[in-house]
Motif scaffolding. Structure first.
Motif, PDB file in Angstrom:
ATOM      1  N   ARG A 135     167.834 -54.735-103.963  1.00  0.00           N
ATOM      2  CA  ARG A 135     169.044 -54.020-104.352  1.00  0.00           C
ATOM      3  C   ARG A 135     169.569 -53.104-103.252  1.00  0.00           C
ATOM      4  O   ARG A 135     170.300 -52.178-103.515  1.00  0.00           O
ATOM      5  N   GLY A 136     169.185 -53.347-102.024  1.00  0.00           N
ATOM      6  CA  GLY A 136     169.673 -52.520-100.924  1.00  0.00           C
ATOM      7  C   GLY A 136     168.897 -51.223-100.838  1.00  0.00           C
ATOM      8  O   GLY A 136     169.255 -50.238-101.479  1.00  0.00           O
ATOM      9  N   GLY A 137     167.816 -51.216-100.046  1.00  0.00           N
ATOM     10  CA  GLY A 137     166.984 -50.026 -99.906  1.00  0.00           C
ATOM     11  C   GLY A 137     165.831 -49.971-100.884  1.00  0.00           C
ATOM     12  O   GLY A 137     164.886 -49.207-100.693  1.00  0.00           O
ATOM     13  N   VAL A 138     165.890 -50.774-101.935  1.00  0.00           N
ATOM     14  CA  VAL A 138     164.814 -50.779-102.926  1.00  0.00           C
ATOM     15  C   VAL A 138     164.701 -52.169-103.554  1.00  0.00           C
ATOM     16  O   VAL A 138     165.691 -52.885-103.697  1.00  0.00           O
ATOM     17  N   TRP A 139     163.473 -52.548-103.872  1.00  0.00           N
ATOM     18  CA  TRP A 139     163.203 -53.792-104.597  1.00  0.00           C
ATOM     19  C   TRP A 139     163.014 -53.450-106.066  1.00  0.00           C
ATOM     20  O   TRP A 139     162.366 -52.456-106.405  1.00  0.00           O
ATOM     21  N   GLU A 140     163.578 -54.282-106.936  1.00  0.00           N
ATOM     22  CA  GLU A 140     163.418 -54.085-108.376  1.00  0.00           C
ATOM     23  C   GLU A 140     162.808 -55.340-108.992  1.00  0.00           C
ATOM     24  O   GLU A 140     163.055 -56.453-108.529  1.00  0.00           O
TER      25      GLU A 140
ATOM     26  N   GLY B 148     158.860 -56.444-120.915  1.00  0.00           N
ATOM     27  CA  GLY B 148     158.440 -56.163-119.556  1.00  0.00           C
ATOM     28  C   GLY B 148     158.695 -54.720-119.160  1.00  0.00           C
ATOM     29  O   GLY B 148     159.585 -54.055-119.693  1.00  0.00           O
ATOM     30  N   VAL B 149     157.903 -54.241-118.200  1.00  0.00           N
ATOM     31  CA  VAL B 149     158.009 -52.867-117.712  1.00  0.00           C
ATOM     32  C   VAL B 149     158.787 -52.883-116.394  1.00  0.00           C
ATOM     33  O   VAL B 149     158.427 -53.596-115.462  1.00  0.00           O
ATOM     34  N   PRO B 150     159.869 -52.104-116.282  1.00  0.00           N
ATOM     35  CA  PRO B 150     160.649 -52.096-115.037  1.00  0.00           C
ATOM     36  C   PRO B 150     159.908 -51.377-113.920  1.00  0.00           C
ATOM     37  O   PRO B 150     159.316 -50.314-114.137  1.00  0.00           O
ATOM     38  N   VAL B 151     159.935 -51.962-112.722  1.00  0.00           N
ATOM     39  CA  VAL B 151     159.290 -51.342-111.572  1.00  0.00           C
ATOM     40  C   VAL B 151     160.253 -51.383-110.391  1.00  0.00           C
ATOM     41  O   VAL B 151     161.188 -52.195-110.348  1.00  0.00           O
ATOM     42  N   SER B 152     160.031 -50.490-109.443  1.00  0.00           N
ATOM     43  CA  SER B 152     160.815 -50.494-108.209  1.00  0.00           C
ATOM     44  C   SER B 152     159.914 -50.073-107.065  1.00  0.00           C
ATOM     45  O   SER B 152     158.913 -49.365-107.264  1.00  0.00           O
TER      46      SER B 152
END
Length: 345
Positions: A302-307, A318-322
């Motif tokens: 996502r630009g600067g971070v992976w999700e 599911g559990v959201p992670v970044s």
């Protein structure tokens, strides 16, 4: 201009569009109404502007009732300006005349109105475009003309109906700064309608999350994101998972269904079954006490971070992670919950 909404209702063909909305918007406040398409937010704006008549309840502007039983003040008597998604500029007038129009209508001479319009165009950075027609401007420039026209009208309240919806993402981000500057320059109370939570978070002093004609929660952006009042708000704002848990003690400990983090809860919340909202920042991708084994799905940069979403055996969702480090589809990870929010009720 303060805006008071008291049990405001409006229905079309027997179906409620606005269903008992109440709120108090302070003088000079930037108040965003956020919700999905069809939730009633644009209808609410039209009721405040006087473009629709209420079926029930009351609307007061600056302490004066403008809508209610037996009362319907016309739009021009309410002291509010509307910025529409379509800009609503006069195509046959140049930019200066578009901005001068409300000044001249109020009784100023044409020369005086055009001079004043020049000042407002300077405020929004469009002095060089004063002689152009709206068709010769970009979307962002046309939106700034609409804002300059609001300044020219000296409205005490500005009602904006998704004003950035027609702009590309890059320009929308730039226009957020323009809107903030406009709000400061005008000092007007601003009611901002949007379906874009990013816009609402960036601009508003307070946000009303609207769903099915009602306000689910009215709070500042941080409160809305971190401590949603309902599960509907929790799922609409940001990324998150709602996990089954049990409140063990007042003050915020929650455990059960594998929940291993420390969750804040409403003061005085009784012990027993609960549902805990977990945001990506509440999840650490590391081994540790109470860590779970998960498999990553829906990984995206996502630009600067992976999700991604981590599927954990035994959890219904599911559990959201970044992460700043690359996340890969199908990758096996250890994750540990470090926090959360126990949803009220």
């Amino acid at each position: 201009m303060s805006i008071l909404l008291r049990d405001v209702k409006k229905a079309f063909a027997g179906r409620a569009a606005v269903d008992g909305v109440s709120a108090e918007i302070a003088d000079g406040e930037f108040f965003a109404v956020l919700g999905p398409s069809g939730c009633g937010k644009s209808t609410l704006l039209r009721l405040i502007a006087g473009l629709e008549q209420v079926d029930g309840g009351e609307i007061a502007l600056a302490g004066e009732t403008v809508a209610g039983p037996g009362v319907h003040a016309p739009p021009e008597a309410r002291g509010a300006a509307v910025v529409f998604q379509s800009y609503a500029l006069w195509p046959h007038m140049d930019v200066r005349d578009n901005v001068a129009f409300p000044i001249e209508t109020a009784g100023a001479s044409r020369a005086a109105a055009r001079d004043a319009a020049g000042t407002h165009l300077q405020t929004v950075g469009l002095s060089a475009f004063a002689a152009r027609r709206p068709a010769e401007l970009s979307g962002g420039q046309r939106q700034r003309v609409a804002l300059a026209r609001c300044l020219a009208s000296e409205a005490r309240a500005v009602l904006m109906d998704e004003p950035l919806a027609n702009l590309d993402p890059h320009l929308r981000a730039a226009m957020e700064g323009e809107l903030t500057a406009f709000h400061r320059a005008s000092g007007a109370t601003t009611l901002y309608i949007t379906h874009d939570q990013r816009e609402a978070m960036a601009l508003a002093d307070r946000i009303a999350v609207m769903r099915a004609g009602r306000f689910e929660q009215v709070a500042d952006p941080v409160e809305t994101y971190r401590r949603p009042a309902t599960e509907a708000v929790a799922r609409f704002i940001g990324r998150g998972a709602v996990l089954e848990a049990s409140v063990q003690a007042a003050g915020g400990r929650a455990a059960a269904a594998g929940f291993a983090g420390e969750a804040a809860c409403v003061a005085g919340q009784a012990s027993g079954p609960a549902r805990v909202l977990v945001r990506p920042e509440d999840v650490a991708l590391e081994e540790g006490p109470g860590a779970w084994a998960g498999v990553l799905r829906e990984a995206a940069y996502r630009g600067g971070v992976w999700e991604a979403v981590a599927q954990v055996e035994g959890l219904a969702e599911g559990v959201p992670v970044s992460s700043a480090q690359p996340l890969r589809e199908g990758e096996r990870v250890a994750l540990r919950l470090t926090g959360g929010w126990v949803l009220p009720g």
